[in-house]
Scaffold this motif. Sequence first.
Motif, short mmCIF file in Angstrom:
data_model
loop_
_atom_site.label_atom_id
_atom_site.label_comp_id
_atom_site.label_asym_id
_atom_site.label_seq_id
_atom_site.Cartn_x
_atom_site.Cartn_y
_atom_site.Cartn_z
N PRO A 2 0.82 -1.21 0.00
CA PRO A 2 0.00 0.00 0.00
C PRO A 2 0.86 1.27 0.00
O PRO A 2 2.03 1.24 0.35
CB PRO A 2 -0.79 -0.10 1.31
N PHE A 3 0.24 2.35 -0.40
CA PHE A 3 0.93 3.64 -0.39
C PHE A 3 1.23 4.05 1.04
O PHE A 3 0.50 3.71 1.96
CB PHE A 3 0.05 4.71 -1.03
N GLU A 6 -1.93 6.67 2.20
CA GLU A 6 -3.11 6.33 1.41
C GLU A 6 -4.16 7.44 1.44
O GLU A 6 -4.81 7.70 0.43
CB GLU A 6 -3.72 5.04 1.94
N ASP A 7 -4.32 8.09 2.59
CA ASP A 7 -5.34 9.13 2.70
C ASP A 7 -5.09 10.28 1.72
O ASP A 7 -6.01 10.76 1.07
CB ASP A 7 -5.42 9.68 4.13
N LEU A 10 -5.85 9.00 -1.88
CA LEU A 10 -7.28 8.88 -2.12
C LEU A 10 -7.96 10.23 -2.20
O LEU A 10 -8.83 10.45 -3.05
CB LEU A 10 -7.91 8.02 -1.02
N THR A 31 -3.13 -2.30 -4.12
CA THR A 31 -3.51 -0.92 -4.49
C THR A 31 -4.84 -0.92 -5.23
O THR A 31 -5.69 -0.07 -4.98
CB THR A 31 -2.41 -0.29 -5.35
N LEU A 34 -7.62 -1.34 -2.77
CA LEU A 34 -7.79 -0.10 -2.03
C LEU A 34 -8.64 0.89 -2.83
O LEU A 34 -9.58 1.49 -2.31
CB LEU A 34 -6.42 0.52 -1.71
#
Length: 120
Positions: A2-3, A6-7, A10, A31, A34
């Motif tokens: 995952p990044f 992530e927030d 997104l 990913t 997600l």
Amino acid sequence: MPFLDEDKMLSMLRRLRVQTALVVGRGSAMTGLLLARHGIPSVLVMERDEYCAVSGARVAAQESLYGVTFSDGYVGSLRLRGPYDCVIVPEEFSIVSDPAASIRDYHDWLRDGGLLLFTV
């Protein structure tokens, strides 16, 4: 993988109203899931590892994530529908033999004004 943030990713994708995304390379299954979980309606995941592609598809089916499609193999060998609003390349860019050619290929799959994201 995952990044790291992530927030932020997104939030940026929502702000840009991304509707279609192509996720390419190792780590792309996570990913892709997600993105689908957070409302990106159409996600194509090109995962190099067949096991990861099959596992990602299984998770998507279990979670009723109908907008995400998984494929295994090398993305350069396929004809892809496009253009995409966003192309995301997690953990892949550091291992390509010709980075400039890869960037051109990824750019060709983007719509005008589309977003190309790399993680390394």
